[in-house]
Design a protein around this motif. Structure first.
Motif, PDB file in Angstrom:
ATOM      1  N   TYR A  14      44.634 -61.645  54.919  1.00 13.44           N
ATOM      2  CA  TYR A  14      44.399 -62.937  54.257  1.00 13.44           C
ATOM      3  C   TYR A  14      43.872 -63.985  55.221  1.00 13.44           C
ATOM      4  N   GLU A  33      46.904 -66.302  65.559  1.00 12.43           N
ATOM      5  CA  GLU A  33      47.724 -65.137  65.208  1.00 12.43           C
ATOM      6  C   GLU A  33      48.785 -64.932  66.294  1.00 12.43           C
ATOM      7  N   ALA A  34      50.046 -64.825  65.847  1.00  7.59           N
ATOM      8  CA  ALA A  34      51.155 -64.714  66.807  1.00  7.59           C
ATOM      9  C   ALA A  34      51.059 -63.451  67.659  1.00  7.59           C
ATOM     10  N   SER A  42      49.262 -56.045  57.199  1.00 10.01           N
ATOM     11  CA  SER A  42      47.893 -55.512  57.225  1.00 10.01           C
ATOM     12  C   SER A  42      47.718 -54.516  58.366  1.00 10.01           C
ATOM     13  N   ARG A  48      45.515 -48.419  52.288  1.00 16.15           N
ATOM     14  CA  ARG A  48      46.045 -49.173  51.156  1.00 16.15           C
ATOM     15  C   ARG A  48      45.274 -48.810  49.888  1.00 16.15           C
ATOM     16  N   GLY A  49      45.989 -48.816  48.773  1.00 17.41           N
ATOM     17  CA  GLY A  49      45.351 -48.553  47.494  1.00 17.41           C
ATOM     18  C   GLY A  49      44.548 -49.760  47.031  1.00 17.41           C
ATOM     19  N   VAL A 177      52.311 -70.153  66.178  1.00 16.41           N
ATOM     20  CA  VAL A 177      52.495 -71.555  65.794  1.00 16.41           C
ATOM     21  C   VAL A 177      53.991 -71.809  65.677  1.00 16.41           C
ATOM     22  N   ASN A 207      52.541 -64.670  55.646  1.00 22.58           N
ATOM     23  CA  ASN A 207      53.320 -63.609  55.008  1.00 22.58           C
ATOM     24  C   ASN A 207      54.810 -63.724  55.349  1.00 22.58           C
ATOM     25  N   GLU A 315      56.543 -57.198  54.114  1.00 25.52           N
ATOM     26  CA  GLU A 315      55.757 -57.796  53.026  1.00 25.52           C
ATOM     27  C   GLU A 315      56.651 -58.794  52.296  1.00 25.52           C
ATOM     28  N   GLY A 342      53.610 -56.535  47.781  1.00 24.76           N
ATOM     29  CA  GLY A 342      53.263 -55.135  48.029  1.00 24.76           C
ATOM     30  C   GLY A 342      51.919 -54.701  47.487  1.00 24.76           C
ATOM     31  N   ALA A 346      44.391 -55.158  47.959  1.00 22.63           N
ATOM     32  CA  ALA A 346      43.241 -54.806  47.116  1.00 22.63           C
ATOM     33  C   ALA A 346      42.490 -56.030  46.617  1.00 22.63           C
TER      34      ALA A 346
HETATM   35  C1  FAD Z   1      53.546 -50.246  53.679  1.00 20.43           C
HETATM   36  C2  FAD Z   1      52.718 -51.135  52.809  1.00 20.43           C
HETATM   37  C3  FAD Z   1      51.931 -50.569  51.802  1.00 20.43           C
HETATM   38  C4  FAD Z   1      51.133 -51.388  51.017  1.00 20.43           C
HETATM   39  N1  FAD Z   1      50.328 -50.814  50.074  1.00 20.43           N
HETATM   40  C5  FAD Z   1      49.449 -51.585  49.412  1.00 20.43           C
HETATM   41  C6  FAD Z   1      48.511 -50.998  48.522  1.00 20.43           C
HETATM   42  O1  FAD Z   1      48.483 -49.779  48.327  1.00 20.43           O
HETATM   43  N2  FAD Z   1      47.626 -51.819  47.896  1.00 20.43           N
HETATM   44  C7  FAD Z   1      47.623 -53.165  48.094  1.00 20.43           C
HETATM   45  O2  FAD Z   1      46.798 -53.848  47.500  1.00 20.43           O
HETATM   46  N3  FAD Z   1      48.513 -53.756  48.927  1.00 20.43           N
HETATM   47  C8  FAD Z   1      49.409 -52.997  49.596  1.00 20.43           C
HETATM   48  N4  FAD Z   1      50.294 -53.575  50.448  1.00 20.43           N
HETATM   49  C9  FAD Z   1      50.314 -55.036  50.571  1.00 20.43           C
HETATM   50  C10 FAD Z   1      49.259 -55.563  51.529  1.00 20.43           C
HETATM   51  O3  FAD Z   1      49.126 -54.726  52.653  1.00 20.43           O
HETATM   52  C11 FAD Z   1      49.667 -56.970  51.943  1.00 20.43           C
HETATM   53  O4  FAD Z   1      49.832 -57.749  50.773  1.00 20.43           O
HETATM   54  C12 FAD Z   1      48.630 -57.657  52.817  1.00 20.43           C
HETATM   55  O5  FAD Z   1      48.305 -56.862  53.932  1.00 20.43           O
HETATM   56  C13 FAD Z   1      49.198 -59.004  53.268  1.00 20.43           C
HETATM   57  O6  FAD Z   1      48.302 -59.586  54.174  1.00 20.43           O
HETATM   58  P1  FAD Z   1      48.682 -60.958  54.876  1.00 20.43           P
HETATM   59  O7  FAD Z   1      47.514 -61.349  55.692  1.00 20.43           O
HETATM   60  O8  FAD Z   1      49.204 -61.919  53.872  1.00 20.43           O
HETATM   61  O9  FAD Z   1      49.962 -60.596  55.773  1.00 20.43           O
HETATM   62  P2  FAD Z   1      50.067 -59.976  57.253  1.00 20.43           P
HETATM   63  O10 FAD Z   1      49.136 -58.874  57.449  1.00 20.43           O
HETATM   64  O11 FAD Z   1      51.516 -59.729  57.502  1.00 20.43           O
HETATM   65  O12 FAD Z   1      49.567 -61.171  58.155  1.00 20.43           O
HETATM   66  C14 FAD Z   1      50.362 -62.307  58.420  1.00 20.43           C
HETATM   67  C15 FAD Z   1      50.171 -62.602  59.890  1.00 20.43           C
HETATM   68  O13 FAD Z   1      50.739 -63.875  60.178  1.00 20.43           O
HETATM   69  C16 FAD Z   1      51.207 -63.824  61.497  1.00 20.43           C
HETATM   70  N5  FAD Z   1      52.164 -64.908  61.677  1.00 20.43           N
HETATM   71  C17 FAD Z   1      53.340 -65.088  61.030  1.00 20.43           C
HETATM   72  N6  FAD Z   1      53.930 -66.218  61.468  1.00 20.43           N
HETATM   73  C18 FAD Z   1      53.093 -66.763  62.390  1.00 20.43           C
HETATM   74  C19 FAD Z   1      53.139 -67.935  63.195  1.00 20.43           C
HETATM   75  N7  FAD Z   1      54.177 -68.790  63.155  1.00 20.43           N
HETATM   76  N8  FAD Z   1      52.102 -68.196  64.045  1.00 20.43           N
HETATM   77  C20 FAD Z   1      51.030 -67.361  64.103  1.00 20.43           C
HETATM   78  N9  FAD Z   1      50.949 -66.224  63.361  1.00 20.43           N
HETATM   79  C21 FAD Z   1      51.968 -65.940  62.518  1.00 20.43           C
HETATM   80  C22 FAD Z   1      51.838 -62.435  61.616  1.00 20.43           C
HETATM   81  O14 FAD Z   1      51.932 -62.022  62.967  1.00 20.43           O
HETATM   82  C23 FAD Z   1      50.880 -61.589  60.790  1.00 20.43           C
HETATM   83  O15 FAD Z   1      49.915 -60.923  61.585  1.00 20.43           O
HETATM   84  C24 FAD Z   1      51.139 -52.793  51.219  1.00 20.43           C
HETATM   85  C25 FAD Z   1      51.941 -53.366  52.216  1.00 20.43           C
HETATM   86  C26 FAD Z   1      52.717 -52.548  53.010  1.00 20.43           C
HETATM   87  C27 FAD Z   1      53.545 -53.191  54.087  1.00 20.43           C
END
Ligand code: FAD
Length: 376
Positions: A14, A33-34, A42, A48-49, A177, A207, A315, A342, A346
Protein backbone atom coordinates in the motif's frame (compact mmCIF):
# COMPACT_ATOMS: atom_id res chain seq x y z
CA UNK A 1 12.44 20.16 7.40
CA UNK A 2 9.84 20.23 4.62
CA UNK A 3 10.41 17.20 2.41
CA UNK A 4 7.49 16.54 0.12
CA UNK A 5 3.81 17.06 -0.60
CA UNK A 6 3.06 13.68 0.98
CA UNK A 7 4.94 11.61 3.53
CA UNK A 8 3.90 7.96 3.22
CA UNK A 9 4.65 5.88 6.31
CA UNK A 10 5.05 2.17 5.50
CA UNK A 11 6.72 0.44 2.57
CA UNK A 12 4.39 -2.50 1.98
CA UNK A 13 2.27 -2.85 -1.14
CA UNK A 14 0.00 0.00 0.00
CA UNK A 15 2.72 2.51 0.86
CA UNK A 16 4.58 1.69 -2.35
CA UNK A 17 1.55 1.73 -4.66
CA UNK A 18 0.25 4.96 -3.12
CA UNK A 19 3.66 6.56 -3.55
CA UNK A 20 3.67 5.59 -7.22
CA UNK A 21 0.12 6.77 -7.88
CA UNK A 22 0.80 10.07 -6.10
CA UNK A 23 4.02 10.69 -8.02
CA UNK A 24 2.44 10.06 -11.42
CA UNK A 25 -0.20 12.64 -10.47
CA UNK A 26 2.55 15.23 -10.05
CA UNK A 27 3.01 15.14 -6.27
CA UNK A 28 6.32 14.84 -4.49
CA UNK A 29 6.50 11.89 -2.08
CA UNK A 30 8.76 10.58 0.66
CA UNK A 31 8.24 6.97 1.81
CA UNK A 32 9.48 6.01 5.28
CA UNK A 33 9.71 2.28 6.02
CA UNK A 34 10.76 1.01 9.46
CA UNK A 35 12.41 -2.14 8.12
CA UNK A 36 12.87 -3.30 4.57
CA UNK A 37 10.35 -2.74 1.80
CA UNK A 38 7.78 -5.55 1.54
CA UNK A 39 8.96 -7.35 4.64
CA UNK A 40 5.73 -7.68 6.66
CA UNK A 41 2.20 -8.47 5.31
CA UNK A 42 3.55 -7.76 1.83
CA UNK A 43 6.46 -10.09 2.52
CA UNK A 44 6.81 -13.70 3.60
CA UNK A 45 6.85 -16.83 1.49
CA UNK A 46 4.67 -17.80 -1.45
CA UNK A 47 2.33 -15.65 -3.47
CA UNK A 48 -0.97 -13.86 -2.94
CA UNK A 49 -4.31 -14.64 -4.53
CA UNK A 50 -5.63 -12.06 -6.97
CA UNK A 51 -9.33 -12.72 -6.90
CA UNK A 52 -12.81 -11.26 -6.76
CA UNK A 53 -14.40 -14.46 -5.48
CA UNK A 54 -15.57 -14.22 -1.91
CA UNK A 55 -15.20 -10.46 -1.66
CA UNK A 56 -17.54 -8.17 0.16
CA UNK A 57 -19.96 -6.51 -2.26
CA UNK A 58 -18.50 -3.08 -1.42
CA UNK A 59 -15.12 -4.20 -2.74
CA UNK A 60 -16.32 -5.84 -5.94
CA UNK A 61 -15.92 -2.86 -8.28
CA UNK A 62 -12.40 -2.32 -6.91
CA UNK A 63 -11.75 -6.02 -7.48
CA UNK A 64 -13.01 -5.76 -11.06
CA UNK A 65 -10.79 -2.74 -11.71
CA UNK A 66 -7.80 -4.45 -10.13
CA UNK A 67 -8.27 -7.61 -12.21
CA UNK A 68 -8.08 -5.40 -15.30
CA UNK A 69 -4.90 -3.67 -14.06
CA UNK A 70 -2.89 -6.74 -12.99
CA UNK A 71 -1.96 -8.24 -16.40
CA UNK A 72 -0.24 -5.04 -17.61
CA UNK A 73 1.05 -3.78 -14.25
CA UNK A 74 4.58 -5.18 -14.62
CA UNK A 75 4.98 -3.44 -17.98
CA UNK A 76 3.67 -0.18 -16.55
CA UNK A 77 6.02 -0.29 -13.56
CA UNK A 78 8.99 -1.67 -15.47
CA UNK A 79 9.43 -4.42 -12.87
CA UNK A 80 8.13 -7.95 -12.40
CA UNK A 81 5.01 -8.54 -10.29
CA UNK A 82 4.97 -12.33 -10.66
CA UNK A 83 1.35 -12.14 -11.83
CA UNK A 84 0.04 -15.37 -13.36
CA UNK A 85 -3.48 -15.51 -14.70
CA UNK A 86 -4.29 -19.06 -13.61
CA UNK A 87 -8.03 -18.63 -13.28
CA UNK A 88 -9.75 -18.88 -9.94
CA UNK A 89 -12.18 -21.44 -8.57
CA UNK A 90 -14.49 -21.10 -5.58
CA UNK A 91 -15.40 -24.72 -4.96
CA UNK A 92 -18.79 -25.91 -3.75
CA UNK A 93 -18.94 -29.06 -1.61
CA UNK A 94 -21.34 -31.99 -2.01
CA UNK A 95 -25.08 -31.98 -1.33
CA UNK A 96 -24.54 -34.88 1.09
CA UNK A 97 -22.22 -32.77 3.20
CA UNK A 98 -23.84 -29.36 2.88
CA UNK A 99 -27.32 -29.87 1.43
CA UNK A 100 -28.49 -27.59 -1.35
CA UNK A 101 -27.46 -24.40 0.36
CA UNK A 102 -23.97 -24.52 -1.16
CA UNK A 103 -25.23 -24.31 -4.72
CA UNK A 104 -27.76 -21.63 -3.85
CA UNK A 105 -25.02 -19.61 -2.16
CA UNK A 106 -22.72 -20.00 -5.15
CA UNK A 107 -25.50 -18.88 -7.50
CA UNK A 108 -26.15 -15.85 -5.32
CA UNK A 109 -22.44 -14.96 -5.33
CA UNK A 110 -22.34 -15.37 -9.09
CA UNK A 111 -25.31 -13.02 -9.54
CA UNK A 112 -23.74 -10.50 -7.17
CA UNK A 113 -20.46 -10.62 -9.08
CA UNK A 114 -22.01 -10.36 -12.52
CA UNK A 115 -24.07 -7.42 -11.23
CA UNK A 116 -20.72 -5.71 -10.60
CA UNK A 117 -19.30 -6.59 -14.01
CA UNK A 118 -17.16 -9.51 -12.85
CA UNK A 119 -16.97 -12.31 -15.38
CA UNK A 120 -17.38 -15.38 -13.20
CA UNK A 121 -19.64 -18.29 -14.03
CA UNK A 122 -20.90 -21.38 -12.28
CA UNK A 123 -19.41 -24.61 -13.61
CA UNK A 124 -20.90 -28.02 -12.85
CA UNK A 125 -19.10 -31.21 -11.81
CA UNK A 126 -17.93 -32.47 -15.22
CA UNK A 127 -16.61 -29.10 -16.40
CA UNK A 128 -14.99 -28.60 -13.00
CA UNK A 129 -13.17 -31.94 -13.28
CA UNK A 130 -12.01 -31.07 -16.81
CA UNK A 131 -10.64 -27.74 -15.55
CA UNK A 132 -9.15 -29.12 -12.35
CA UNK A 133 -8.60 -32.89 -12.68
CA UNK A 134 -7.33 -33.43 -9.13
CA UNK A 135 -10.45 -32.18 -7.44
CA UNK A 136 -12.29 -34.78 -5.35
CA UNK A 137 -15.73 -36.31 -5.94
CA UNK A 138 -17.08 -34.29 -3.01
CA UNK A 139 -16.87 -31.09 -5.05
CA UNK A 140 -20.01 -30.64 -7.11
CA UNK A 141 -19.52 -27.22 -8.71
CA UNK A 142 -17.44 -24.07 -8.62
CA UNK A 143 -17.59 -20.39 -9.35
CA UNK A 144 -14.95 -19.98 -12.04
CA UNK A 145 -13.28 -16.70 -12.94
CA UNK A 146 -10.69 -16.99 -15.73
CA UNK A 147 -9.27 -13.52 -14.92
CA UNK A 148 -8.11 -14.39 -11.43
CA UNK A 149 -4.63 -15.58 -10.53
CA UNK A 150 -1.69 -15.12 -8.23
CA UNK A 151 1.07 -12.53 -7.91
CA UNK A 152 4.23 -12.07 -5.90
CA UNK A 153 3.68 -9.65 -3.04
CA UNK A 154 7.34 -8.74 -2.56
CA UNK A 155 8.11 -8.24 -6.25
CA UNK A 156 4.97 -6.14 -6.66
CA UNK A 157 5.63 -3.83 -3.72
CA UNK A 158 9.25 -3.41 -4.77
CA UNK A 159 8.29 -2.76 -8.39
CA UNK A 160 5.91 -0.01 -7.24
CA UNK A 161 8.57 1.50 -4.97
CA UNK A 162 11.23 1.37 -7.68
CA UNK A 163 8.89 2.96 -10.22
CA UNK A 164 8.00 5.71 -7.74
CA UNK A 165 11.71 6.20 -7.02
CA UNK A 166 12.54 6.54 -10.72
CA UNK A 167 9.93 9.27 -10.95
CA UNK A 168 11.48 11.19 -8.07
CA UNK A 169 10.00 9.75 -4.87
CA UNK A 170 12.43 9.38 -1.99
CA UNK A 171 12.13 5.87 -0.52
CA UNK A 172 13.89 5.39 2.81
CA UNK A 173 14.21 1.98 4.44
CA UNK A 174 15.26 1.39 8.08
CA UNK A 175 13.48 4.64 8.98
CA UNK A 176 10.87 4.18 11.68
CA UNK A 177 8.40 6.96 12.40
CA UNK A 178 8.18 7.44 16.14
CA UNK A 179 5.19 9.79 16.10
CA UNK A 180 3.32 12.25 13.95
CA UNK A 181 1.29 15.41 14.36
CA UNK A 182 -0.90 17.64 12.24
CA UNK A 183 -0.18 21.14 13.61
CA UNK A 184 0.85 23.62 12.43
CA UNK A 185 1.53 21.40 9.42
CA UNK A 186 1.65 17.62 9.06
CA UNK A 187 4.92 16.33 10.55
CA UNK A 188 6.60 13.10 11.54
CA UNK A 189 9.36 12.55 14.09
CA UNK A 190 11.87 9.81 13.39
CA UNK A 191 13.66 7.58 15.87
CA UNK A 192 16.73 9.87 15.84
CA UNK A 193 14.57 12.85 16.87
CA UNK A 194 14.64 14.59 13.48
CA UNK A 195 11.38 15.94 12.09
CA UNK A 196 10.06 15.95 8.54
CA UNK A 197 7.17 18.13 7.39
CA UNK A 198 4.72 17.40 4.57
CA UNK A 199 3.16 20.18 2.54
CA UNK A 200 -0.15 18.36 2.17
CA UNK A 201 -0.63 15.19 4.23
CA UNK A 202 0.87 12.20 5.98
CA UNK A 203 -0.37 8.83 4.79
CA UNK A 204 -0.26 5.97 7.30
CA UNK A 205 0.07 2.72 5.34
CA UNK A 206 1.38 1.05 8.47
CA UNK A 207 -0.87 -2.01 8.71
CA UNK A 208 -0.10 -3.80 12.02
CA UNK A 209 1.96 -0.79 13.21
CA UNK A 210 -0.97 1.63 12.99
CA UNK A 211 -2.34 1.56 16.54
CA UNK A 212 1.12 1.67 18.13
CA UNK A 213 1.94 4.75 16.05
CA UNK A 214 -1.41 6.35 16.89
CA UNK A 215 -0.79 5.71 20.57
CA UNK A 216 2.71 7.21 20.51
CA UNK A 217 1.20 10.22 18.75
CA UNK A 218 -1.43 10.71 21.46
CA UNK A 219 -4.31 9.55 19.24
CA UNK A 220 -7.03 7.01 20.04
CA UNK A 221 -6.68 3.51 18.62
CA UNK A 222 -8.67 2.54 15.55
CA UNK A 223 -10.98 -0.47 15.97
CA UNK A 224 -8.64 -3.07 14.52
CA UNK A 225 -6.49 -5.95 15.63
CA UNK A 226 -3.58 -7.96 14.32
CA UNK A 227 -3.45 -11.62 13.35
CA UNK A 228 -0.94 -13.69 11.43
CA UNK A 229 -2.39 -15.88 8.68
CA UNK A 230 -0.77 -19.31 8.59
CA UNK A 231 0.56 -20.62 5.29
CA UNK A 232 1.86 -24.08 4.45
CA UNK A 233 4.19 -25.05 1.63
CA UNK A 234 3.46 -28.60 0.54
CA UNK A 235 5.16 -30.82 -2.02
CA UNK A 236 2.73 -33.52 -3.10
CA UNK A 237 3.77 -36.97 -4.29
CA UNK A 238 4.36 -37.30 -8.05
CA UNK A 239 4.63 -33.50 -8.29
CA UNK A 240 0.86 -33.09 -8.22
CA UNK A 241 -0.33 -29.47 -8.05
CA UNK A 242 -3.76 -27.90 -8.45
CA UNK A 243 -3.87 -25.84 -11.66
CA UNK A 244 -5.87 -22.90 -10.34
CA UNK A 245 -6.03 -20.47 -7.51
CA UNK A 246 -8.75 -22.25 -5.55
CA UNK A 247 -10.84 -21.39 -2.53
CA UNK A 248 -13.85 -23.06 -1.02
CA UNK A 249 -17.32 -21.78 -0.29
CA UNK A 250 -17.79 -23.92 2.82
CA UNK A 251 -14.30 -24.87 3.97
CA UNK A 252 -11.34 -22.86 5.25
CA UNK A 253 -9.08 -23.38 2.29
CA UNK A 254 -7.05 -21.56 -0.29
CA UNK A 255 -4.55 -23.31 -2.57
CA UNK A 256 -2.07 -21.80 -5.00
CA UNK A 257 0.33 -23.67 -7.28
CA UNK A 258 3.82 -22.18 -6.91
CA UNK A 259 7.14 -22.81 -8.66
CA UNK A 260 9.06 -26.07 -8.24
CA UNK A 261 6.01 -28.20 -7.57
CA UNK A 262 5.07 -26.47 -4.31
CA UNK A 263 1.42 -25.97 -3.41
CA UNK A 264 0.69 -23.16 -0.99
CA UNK A 265 -2.14 -24.04 1.41
CA UNK A 266 -3.78 -21.31 3.47
CA UNK A 267 -7.13 -19.61 3.62
CA UNK A 268 -7.97 -18.81 7.20
CA UNK A 269 -5.84 -20.65 9.74
CA UNK A 270 -4.00 -18.27 12.07
CA UNK A 271 -0.63 -18.45 13.74
CA UNK A 272 -0.14 -17.55 17.39
CA UNK A 273 0.62 -13.83 17.57
CA UNK A 274 3.38 -12.55 19.83
CA UNK A 275 3.10 -8.84 20.66
CA UNK A 276 6.70 -8.64 21.83
CA UNK A 277 8.27 -9.84 18.60
CA UNK A 278 5.42 -8.55 16.39
CA UNK A 279 5.45 -11.94 14.63
CA UNK A 280 3.22 -14.97 14.49
CA UNK A 281 4.25 -18.59 15.00
CA UNK A 282 2.60 -21.59 13.31
CA UNK A 283 0.15 -23.59 15.44
CA UNK A 284 1.00 -27.30 15.17
CA UNK A 285 -2.56 -28.65 15.56
CA UNK A 286 -3.86 -26.30 12.86
CA UNK A 287 -1.19 -27.45 10.42
CA UNK A 288 -2.61 -30.96 10.32
CA UNK A 289 -6.16 -29.63 10.14
CA UNK A 290 -5.24 -27.45 7.15
CA UNK A 291 -3.56 -30.37 5.39
CA UNK A 292 -6.58 -32.58 6.06
CA UNK A 293 -8.98 -29.99 4.64
CA UNK A 294 -6.79 -29.58 1.54
CA UNK A 295 -6.63 -33.36 1.03
CA UNK A 296 -10.40 -33.70 1.48
CA UNK A 297 -10.89 -31.36 -1.48
CA UNK A 298 -7.83 -32.37 -3.54
CA UNK A 299 -7.16 -36.06 -2.74
CA UNK A 300 -3.72 -36.05 -4.46
CA UNK A 301 -2.61 -33.61 -1.75
CA UNK A 302 -2.98 -36.41 0.81
CA UNK A 303 0.53 -37.76 0.20
CA UNK A 304 3.60 -35.61 0.21
CA UNK A 305 5.94 -33.54 2.31
CA UNK A 306 5.28 -30.40 4.32
CA UNK A 307 8.17 -28.20 3.25
CA UNK A 308 7.48 -25.18 5.46
CA UNK A 309 4.91 -23.58 7.75
CA UNK A 310 4.95 -19.84 8.26
CA UNK A 311 2.87 -17.37 10.22
CA UNK A 312 5.35 -14.53 10.52
CA UNK A 313 3.46 -11.91 8.49
CA UNK A 314 1.03 -9.72 10.43
CA UNK A 315 -2.23 -8.47 8.96
CA UNK A 316 -4.82 -6.13 10.47
CA UNK A 317 -8.50 -6.96 10.77
CA UNK A 318 -11.57 -4.82 11.40
CA UNK A 319 -14.86 -5.78 13.05
CA UNK A 320 -16.84 -5.64 9.79
CA UNK A 321 -14.15 -7.04 7.51
CA UNK A 322 -13.72 -3.82 5.53
CA UNK A 323 -10.61 -1.62 5.55
CA UNK A 324 -10.31 1.97 6.75
CA UNK A 325 -9.47 4.46 4.01
CA UNK A 326 -10.03 7.88 5.46
CA UNK A 327 -8.58 11.03 6.97
CA UNK A 328 -8.20 10.94 10.73
CA UNK A 329 -9.16 14.60 11.12
CA UNK A 330 -11.45 17.20 9.63
CA UNK A 331 -8.46 19.22 8.40
CA UNK A 332 -7.37 16.36 6.11
CA UNK A 333 -3.75 16.21 7.20
CA UNK A 334 -3.39 12.58 8.21
CA UNK A 335 -4.78 9.79 6.04
CA UNK A 336 -4.94 6.14 7.06
CA UNK A 337 -5.09 3.06 4.82
CA UNK A 338 -5.27 -0.13 6.84
CA UNK A 339 -7.43 -3.03 8.04
CA UNK A 340 -7.13 -5.21 4.94
CA UNK A 341 -8.52 -8.31 6.55
CA UNK A 342 -6.22 -10.78 4.83
CA UNK A 343 -7.21 -9.85 1.31
CA UNK A 344 -5.80 -6.40 0.68
CA UNK A 345 -3.18 -7.33 -1.85
CA UNK A 346 -5.37 -8.13 -4.84
CA UNK A 347 -7.22 -4.82 -4.83
CA UNK A 348 -4.19 -2.64 -4.01
CA UNK A 349 -3.59 -1.45 -7.61
CA UNK A 350 -7.15 -0.13 -7.86
CA UNK A 351 -7.37 1.23 -4.31
CA UNK A 352 -4.10 3.14 -4.73
CA UNK A 353 -5.45 4.93 -7.81
CA UNK A 354 -8.65 6.01 -6.06
CA UNK A 355 -6.87 7.10 -2.88
CA UNK A 356 -4.24 9.06 -4.82
CA UNK A 357 -7.01 10.75 -6.77
CA UNK A 358 -8.72 11.73 -3.52
CA UNK A 359 -5.50 12.95 -1.90
CA UNK A 360 -4.50 15.08 -4.88
CA UNK A 361 -7.89 16.50 -5.86
CA UNK A 362 -9.57 16.62 -2.45
CA UNK A 363 -12.55 14.68 -3.84
CA UNK A 364 -13.36 11.21 -2.58
CA UNK A 365 -14.91 8.96 -5.20
CA UNK A 366 -18.10 7.08 -4.30
CA UNK A 367 -16.26 3.77 -4.35
CA UNK A 368 -14.26 4.67 -1.25
CA UNK A 369 -17.22 5.92 0.78
CA UNK A 370 -17.91 2.52 2.47
CA UNK A 371 -14.42 2.58 3.96
CA UNK A 372 -14.91 5.69 6.13
CA UNK A 373 -13.62 5.23 9.67
CA UNK A 374 -17.05 6.17 11.01
CA UNK A 375 -19.20 3.73 9.06
CA UNK A 376 -22.62 4.96 8.02
C1 FAD B 1 0.05 -14.86 4.92
C2 FAD B 1 -0.81 -13.86 4.21
C3 FAD B 1 -1.56 -14.27 3.10
C4 FAD B 1 -2.33 -13.34 2.42
N1 FAD B 1 -3.01 -13.74 1.31
C5 FAD B 1 -3.64 -12.82 0.56
C6 FAD B 1 -4.25 -13.18 -0.67
O1 FAD B 1 -4.23 -14.35 -1.08
N2 FAD B 1 -4.85 -12.21 -1.40
C7 FAD B 1 -4.88 -10.91 -0.99
O2 FAD B 1 -5.44 -10.08 -1.70
N3 FAD B 1 -4.32 -10.53 0.18
C8 FAD B 1 -3.69 -11.45 0.95
N4 FAD B 1 -3.11 -11.08 2.12
C9 FAD B 1 -3.24 -9.69 2.57
C10 FAD B 1 -2.22 -8.76 1.93
O3 FAD B 1 -0.97 -9.39 1.81
C11 FAD B 1 -2.12 -7.51 2.79
O4 FAD B 1 -3.42 -6.95 2.92
C12 FAD B 1 -1.22 -6.45 2.19
O5 FAD B 1 0.05 -6.98 1.90
C13 FAD B 1 -1.10 -5.30 3.20
O6 FAD B 1 -0.17 -4.37 2.71
P1 FAD B 1 0.22 -3.11 3.59
O7 FAD B 1 1.14 -2.29 2.78
O8 FAD B 1 -1.01 -2.47 4.14
O9 FAD B 1 0.94 -3.75 4.88
P2 FAD B 1 2.46 -4.20 5.12
O10 FAD B 1 2.99 -4.93 3.98
O11 FAD B 1 2.50 -4.85 6.46
O12 FAD B 1 3.22 -2.82 5.17
C14 FAD B 1 3.15 -1.96 6.29
C15 FAD B 1 4.56 -1.45 6.50
O13 FAD B 1 4.54 -0.39 7.44
C16 FAD B 1 5.75 -0.44 8.15
N5 FAD B 1 5.58 0.32 9.38
C17 FAD B 1 4.72 0.05 10.40
N6 FAD B 1 4.86 0.99 11.36
C18 FAD B 1 5.80 1.87 10.92
C19 FAD B 1 6.38 3.05 11.46
N7 FAD B 1 6.03 3.54 12.66
N8 FAD B 1 7.34 3.71 10.74
C20 FAD B 1 7.71 3.25 9.51
N9 FAD B 1 7.20 2.12 8.96
C21 FAD B 1 6.26 1.45 9.66
C22 FAD B 1 5.99 -1.93 8.37
O14 FAD B 1 7.36 -2.20 8.63
C23 FAD B 1 5.49 -2.53 7.07
O15 FAD B 1 6.54 -2.77 6.14
C24 FAD B 1 -2.37 -11.99 2.86
C25 FAD B 1 -1.63 -11.58 3.98
C26 FAD B 1 -0.85 -12.51 4.64
C27 FAD B 1 -0.05 -12.03 5.82
Amino acid sequence: MEVADFIVVGGGVYGASLAYELVIRGSSVTVLEAGRLASRASGGPGKRGVRANGRNSRELVLAREALAIWPALAAELGGDTGFERLGGLMLVGSMAEYGEIGLARAEAHQRLQSGHGIGSRLVGGSELRALEPGVGESEIAALFNPHEGIADQQLTARAYAAAAGKLGASVREATEVDRFGAQPRPWVRLGDGSELVARRAIVLATNFGTNALLERSGRPHLPLWTMAPQVLMFQAKDDYQPRHLAGHLQKILSVKPLAEGITMISGGMRGRWDDDTARGRPVESDIQESLDVAASVFPPLRDGVLVAADASSPETYTPDGLPYLDFLDEDHRVFVATGWHGHGFAIAPAVAKHVAEWLTTGRRGDLLAPFRIRRR
